[in-house]
Design an enzyme around this catalytic site. Structure first.
Site, mmCIF file in Angstrom:
data_model
loop_
_atom_site.group_PDB
_atom_site.id
_atom_site.type_symbol
_atom_site.label_atom_id
_atom_site.label_comp_id
_atom_site.label_asym_id
_atom_site.label_seq_id
_atom_site.Cartn_x
_atom_site.Cartn_y
_atom_site.Cartn_z
ATOM 1 N N GLU A 51 3.538 18.282 -5.659
ATOM 2 C CA GLU A 51 2.564 17.429 -6.350
ATOM 3 C C GLU A 51 2.767 17.469 -7.864
ATOM 4 O O GLU A 51 2.636 16.455 -8.537
ATOM 5 C CB GLU A 51 1.139 17.855 -5.995
ATOM 6 C CG GLU A 51 0.728 17.495 -4.572
ATOM 7 C CD GLU A 51 0.783 15.997 -4.312
ATOM 8 O OE1 GLU A 51 0.458 15.223 -5.234
ATOM 9 O OE2 GLU A 51 1.176 15.599 -3.212
ATOM 10 N N CYS A 213 3.765 -7.546 3.528
ATOM 11 C CA CYS A 213 2.422 -7.749 4.084
ATOM 12 C C CYS A 213 2.442 -8.017 5.584
ATOM 13 O O CYS A 213 1.489 -7.655 6.291
ATOM 14 C CB CYS A 213 1.736 -8.899 3.354
ATOM 15 S SG CYS A 213 1.456 -8.564 1.598
ATOM 16 N N CYS A 216 1.983 -4.936 7.515
ATOM 17 C CA CYS A 216 0.899 -4.042 7.092
ATOM 18 C C CYS A 216 -0.175 -3.930 8.175
ATOM 19 O O CYS A 216 -0.674 -4.941 8.681
ATOM 20 C CB CYS A 216 0.281 -4.551 5.801
ATOM 21 S SG CYS A 216 -1.090 -3.529 5.231
#
Length: 364
Positions: A51, A213, A216
């Site tokens: 991280e 998309c 998705c």
DNA sequence: CAGGCGTGGTT
DNA sequence: TAACCAAGCCT
């Protein structure tokens, strides 16, 4: 049923009603990035390290450093007992070097205050240097599978599109709203998988340009899609024109290839790294060398112009190459100077101009 | 609390 | 080429 946190009450009931997280989880099972090294073995130490490395840094870049770093510093104990310089050396080339110094300090703090075990509360995590709200949430979710929330660039982009937010996500008011939305979407279980799932969605499908998309899993919930605004969300950050800065540095070598370097102050660019000594533009380079080292004979070799591109400005560097007969005694004063033999250079953090000086095709 | 902090990739 | 950006944090 667990109680709904008060902070979620103001945002309309999304989490309870809609299947957002379940669809993400289902998609993640077959399409997620399961092979990332910090995902394969998600110990608190490895998740934390990943991280920190991933802050403002792309996955492909981090992959070049992560395995080397964990081989050199396999656990928190090793890191806490190492020299700060060794950590900076392993970080050289990654950028944002304050992250490396904070990493080392945080390791010592965990060793001192938590008996070497990573804390599992949001407060204790955020008390560690370099860990903010999002990184703390990521560690809790990914390493401890606790119900915690992240808000990184990927999640911001996904949520802005899903909710049709057309303003710049960095704006304070918008960011606060995004945190509320992110929390309301976070499920009560499978938090680690969900957290990785929403980041993977942003990385693999809901990309900044040319999002996929059609593939998705939540496209029918997406406000940006139904409004035809996908290409304009997220809105770009307002930016000023790029300023330029000038600096002069001395490249002092002796006949054995030893180089004179200076440790840069922690607060500025390349903080804590070793770099060529800077000198004022107005000063004669030979005088500048005399101020640093006590050497009778100074041979000016060449001047070299070098441009260094940062995110927020451009640095125009003048490098003045100088040769002296042998390692001269240093005129220390306030400055932190030292000579480095070639084989010593891999043990400390090196600023970009030095790295570039060492690598390049110097075939003469 | 805007602005500083790095490097490499993409367009 | 130059602008823009990528798993943010700190002061």
């Amino acid at each position: 049923m667990r109680a709904t946190p008060a902070s979620l009450a103001s945002e309309p009931d999304l989490a309870a009603a809609e299947p957002f997280s379940e669809r993400l989880l289902a998609w993640y099972q077959h399409a997620g990035r399961h092979a990332l090294p910090w995902k394969v073995d998600p110990t608190p130490y490895r998740v934390w390290l990943s991280e920190i490395m991933l802050q403002q840094t792309q996955v492909s870049t981090v992959l070049k450093y992560f395995d080397r770093f964990t081989t050199r510093f396999p656990d928190l104990q090793t890191l806490a007992e190492s020299e700060e310089d060794a950590v900076l050396a392993a970080w050289t080339g990654l950028g944002y070097y304050r992250r490396a110094r904070n990493l080392w300090r945080a390791a010592r703090q965990v060793a001192d205050e938590h008996g070497g075990q990573f804390p599992d509360s949001i407060e204790a995590l955020q008390d560690l240097p370099g860990i903010g709200r999002s990184t703390a949430g990521a560690i809790l979710a990914l390493a401890f599978d606790q119900r915690a929330t992240i808000l990184d660039g990927n999640v911001k982009r996904v949520l802005c599109r899903i909710h049709g937010i057309t303003e710049w996500p960095g704006k304070r008011e918008i960011e606060q709203r995004l945190w509320r939305l992110a929390e309301s979407h976070t499920p009560a279980s499978d938090v680690a998988a969900y957290t990785q799932a929403i980041m993977d969605l942003g990385a693999k499908l809901c990309t900044r340009r040319n999002p996929a998309c059609e593939e998705c899993p939540v496209r029918d919930l997406c406000a940006a899609r139904s409004l035809g605004l996908t290409g304009q969300i997220p809105a770009p950050a307002p930016r000023a024109r790029l300023p330029e800065r000038d600096a002069c540095m001395l490249v002092v070598e002796d006949s054995n290839g030893h180089v004179l370097l200076e440790r840069r102050p922690e607060q500025g660019v390349w903080g804590g790294l070793w770099c060529f000594p800077e000198y004022p533009d107005s000063e004669d380079p030979k005088v500048a060398v005399q101020r640093l080292a006590d050497c009778p004979e100074t041979v000016m070799l060449m001047r070299e112009q070098m441009r260094h591109q940062f995110t927020h400005y451009r640095l125009n560097l003048t490098l003045c190459h100088v040769r002296i007969p042998d390692r001269a005694p240093l005129q220390v004063g306030e400055r932190s100077l030292d000579w480095f033999a070639p084989e010593e250079l891999s043990t400390v953090g090196l600023a970009a101009p030095v790295v570039r000086f060492l690598k390049p095709t110097r075939q003469h």
